[in-house]
Design a protein around this motif. Structure first.
Motif, PDB file in Angstrom:
ATOM      1  N   PRO A 122     114.589 -25.461  80.617  1.00  0.00           N
ATOM      2  CA  PRO A 122     114.692 -25.808  82.048  1.00  0.00           C
ATOM      3  C   PRO A 122     115.938 -26.600  82.412  1.00  0.00           C
ATOM      4  O   PRO A 122     116.377 -26.553  83.574  1.00  0.00           O
ATOM      5  CB  PRO A 122     113.424 -26.635  82.289  1.00  0.00           C
ATOM      6  N   VAL A 123     116.536 -27.306  81.458  1.00  0.00           N
ATOM      7  CA  VAL A 123     117.787 -28.015  81.743  1.00  0.00           C
ATOM      8  C   VAL A 123     118.887 -27.021  82.100  1.00  0.00           C
ATOM      9  O   VAL A 123     119.658 -27.230  83.050  1.00  0.00           O
ATOM     10  CB  VAL A 123     118.211 -28.874  80.531  1.00  0.00           C
ATOM     11  N   PHE A 124     118.948 -25.920  81.381  1.00  0.00           N
ATOM     12  CA  PHE A 124     119.977 -24.902  81.629  1.00  0.00           C
ATOM     13  C   PHE A 124     119.707 -24.143  82.929  1.00  0.00           C
ATOM     14  O   PHE A 124     120.640 -23.785  83.647  1.00  0.00           O
ATOM     15  CB  PHE A 124     120.064 -23.955  80.436  1.00  0.00           C
ATOM     16  N   PHE A 125     118.427 -23.916  83.232  1.00  0.00           N
ATOM     17  CA  PHE A 125     118.093 -23.310  84.531  1.00  0.00           C
ATOM     18  C   PHE A 125     118.560 -24.221  85.666  1.00  0.00           C
ATOM     19  O   PHE A 125     119.122 -23.752  86.671  1.00  0.00           O
ATOM     20  CB  PHE A 125     116.586 -23.080  84.655  1.00  0.00           C
ATOM     21  N   ALA A 126     118.340 -25.534  85.509  1.00  0.00           N
ATOM     22  CA  ALA A 126     118.724 -26.477  86.557  1.00  0.00           C
ATOM     23  C   ALA A 126     120.245 -26.534  86.712  1.00  0.00           C
ATOM     24  O   ALA A 126     120.755 -26.590  87.843  1.00  0.00           O
ATOM     25  CB  ALA A 126     118.171 -27.863  86.227  1.00  0.00           C
ATOM     26  N   LEU A 127     120.971 -26.489  85.596  1.00  0.00           N
ATOM     27  CA  LEU A 127     122.432 -26.478  85.676  1.00  0.00           C
ATOM     28  C   LEU A 127     122.926 -25.217  86.372  1.00  0.00           C
ATOM     29  O   LEU A 127     123.873 -25.270  87.178  1.00  0.00           O
ATOM     30  CB  LEU A 127     123.032 -26.577  84.263  1.00  0.00           C
ATOM     31  N   HIS A 128     122.286 -24.111  86.078  1.00  0.00           N
ATOM     32  CA  HIS A 128     122.644 -22.862  86.747  1.00  0.00           C
ATOM     33  C   HIS A 128     122.412 -22.974  88.255  1.00  0.00           C
ATOM     34  O   HIS A 128     123.256 -22.570  89.073  1.00  0.00           O
ATOM     35  CB  HIS A 128     121.815 -21.713  86.163  1.00  0.00           C
ATOM     36  N   GLY A 129     121.286 -23.561  88.615  1.00  0.00           N
ATOM     37  CA  GLY A 129     120.995 -23.742  90.033  1.00  0.00           C
ATOM     38  C   GLY A 129     121.958 -24.683  90.711  1.00  0.00           C
ATOM     39  O   GLY A 129     122.297 -24.512  91.887  1.00  0.00           O
TER      40      GLY A 129
END
Length: 370
Positions: free
Chosen positions: A295-302
Motif C-alpha cells: 500500500p505504500v507504493f500504491f499511495a506514492l503512485h496516487g
C-alpha cells in the motif's frame, strides 16, 4: 490494488471480531473481593537468571497483590550478577516468599523450562501462576484470574501491556498483539480443545494445578524454545480448555530494554514458533509484503498521478494497526508505521530462519540452543 484493498477490509473486520472474543481482565474498585471467604492457595512461581535489573521491582509488585493465600517461590537459575543479593534485600524476610537455587541444566532441556519445572516441584497451591521477572501485576490480578477460570479451564494466559523503549521496541514489540489478532482464530482457541488453535504468553501463565499435572507440566515441553504454545497444546490434549485473555490493564511486561534485546529475543522465537518451516516463513513474508507494505507504493503512485483512491489501502493498513493498538492499550500513533514494522518483522523472519537452517543456534540469557 483493488484485490489488496478488499483483503485489507476483510482483515479489518477479522481483527475487530477476534479482539472482541478476548475476555478483558479489569480493575475492580472493591479491593480484595475474596477477603472474607475461603481463598484457594495460589503458588506464584518466578524463574530468574541474571535479573538484577528487574528483581527488586518484581518483588515489590508481588508484595502489593491484594490476595491473602499466596505462596511465592523464586528460583535463582545460576545467576552470575547481583540477583541473589537484591532478592534477599527486597524480600526482607516476608514469610510468603522463598528462594531456591537452580540445579545445573540437564542435557535436552531449555533453561527457562527447566527452571519452571523445578519451581513446580515446590508449588503447594491449587493454582500455579508462572510470571517472568520483568512482569508487574496490578493488585487484583490473582482474584481476577480466578474469577475468569471456569471449571473446565486449565490455563489462562494473555499478552501483556508493553512499555516500549528504543526504535525496534516501538516498531516490533507491539506486533505480538498484531500476530494474535491477525493469525489466531480466537473462537477456536478459547472455545475448543483443538491443539493447533493455541496461544499463550510465557510471561503470564495461570494454571489449574490438576490441568498442569495432567499435561505433564514443563517436563512435557522440556526441549521447546516456545514452551508457552507447546504447553498450551499439551493442556488441550489432556482434555482441558485454555483461555486467552486481554490482560493489558492488569499485567505489564518490561520485555526488552534495548534494540539488541528486541532483535535477539524475536529472532530466538520466530522460526521455532512457526515450527521451523521454511515454506511457511516465506509465505508469511510474501503475505506481509503484499498486504501491508505494497500500500505504500500504491499511495506514492496516487500522490504523483492525483488518483487519491490509491491511498485507501494504506489508510486501511494504518487503521488495522491502530485498532489493534487501541485494544491492547498501546500508543495509537504506532499504526502510522505499520508498513515499516512489517518490513522489520520480515527481516527478523529471514534472520531467525537463517539461524535455524545454518545451525547457528538461538542464544538467550547466555545459553545457546540448537
Amino acid at each position: 490494488m483493488i484485490i489488496v484493498m478488499w483483503i485489507l477490509v476483510i482483515i479489518q473486520v477479522w481483527v475487530l471480531f477476534n479482539g472482541s472474543l478476548l475476555p478483558v481482565m479489569k480493575h475492580h474498585k472493591d479491593g480484595n473481593r475474596h477477603a472474607n471467604i475461603d481463598q484457594p492457595l495460589v503458588s506464584i512461581l518466578v524463574p530468574m537468571r541474571n535479573e538484577e535489573r528487574h528483581a527488586a521491582d518484581c518483588i515489590d509488585s508481588l508484595k502489593q497483590l491484594d490476595y491473602d493465600a499466596l505462596q511465592i517461590v523464586i528460583i535463582d537459575d545460576g545467576s552470575t550478577d547481583e540477583t541473589a543479593t537484591i532478592l534477599e534485600e527486597a524480600i526482607d524476610q516476608d514469610p510468603r516468599f522463598s528462594v531456591i537455587k537452580g540445579t545445573g541444566l540437564p542435557e535436552g532441556w531449555v533453561g527457562k523450562v527447566h527452571a519452571c519445572h523445578q519451581l513446580s516441584k515446590h508449588a503447594q497451591g491449587d493454582y500455579y501462576l508462572f510470571v517472568d521477572a520483568d512482569v508487574r501485576l496490578e493488585p487484583e490480578t490473582v482474584q481476577e484470574s480466578i474469577s475468569l477460570m471456569k471449571a473446565e479451564t486449565g490455563l489462562l494466559s494473555g499478552f501483556p501491556n508493553y512499555p516500549l523503549k528504543g526504535i525496534l521496541g516501538h516498531l516490533i514489540v507491539p506486533l505480538q498483539h498484531v500476530i494474535i489478532h491477525l493469525h489466531l482464530p480466537v473462537m477456536f482457541a478459547n472455545f475448543t480443545k483443538w491443539p493447533m488453535a493455541s496461544a499463550a504468553h510465557g510471561a503470564f501463565m495461570f494454571f489449574r494445578k490438576e490441568a498442569y499435572l495432567d499435561a505433564g507440566g514443563h517436563e512435557a515441553v522440556k526441549q521447546s524454545l516456545v514452551e508457552d504454545v507447546h504447553i498450551t497444546r499439551a493442556i488441550k490434549k489432556a482434555g482441558w480448555n485454555s483461555l486467552l485473555v486481554n490482560p493489558t490493564r492488569l499485567v505489564t511486561c518490561h520485555m526488552y530494554e534495548s534494540n539488541q534485546e528486541v532483535w535477539n529475543g524475536f529472532s530466538k522465537n520466530i522460526y521455532p514458533g512457526i515450527g521451523r518451516n521454511p515454506i511457511l516463513a516465506l509465505l508469511l513474508v510474501l503475505f506481509y509484503a503484499g498486504t501491508f507494505v505494497s500500500p505504500v507504493f500504491f499511495a506514492l503512485h496516487g500522490l504523483f498521478t492525483g488518483l487519491f483512491v490509491s491511498f485507501i489501502p494504506l489508510l486501511l493498513t494504518i487503521s488495522i494497526k491502530i485498532s489493534i493498538d487501541v485494544m491492547s492499550r498501546q500508543k495509537w500513533w504506532l499504526g502510522l508505521f505499520m508498513p515499516v514494522s512489517m518490513l522489520l518483522l520480515s527481516a527478523l523472519i529471514f534472520y531467525s530462519m537463517y539461524l535455524g537452517l545454518a545451525q547457528k543456534g538461538f542464544t538467550w540469557k547466555g545459553r545457546t540452543y540448537s
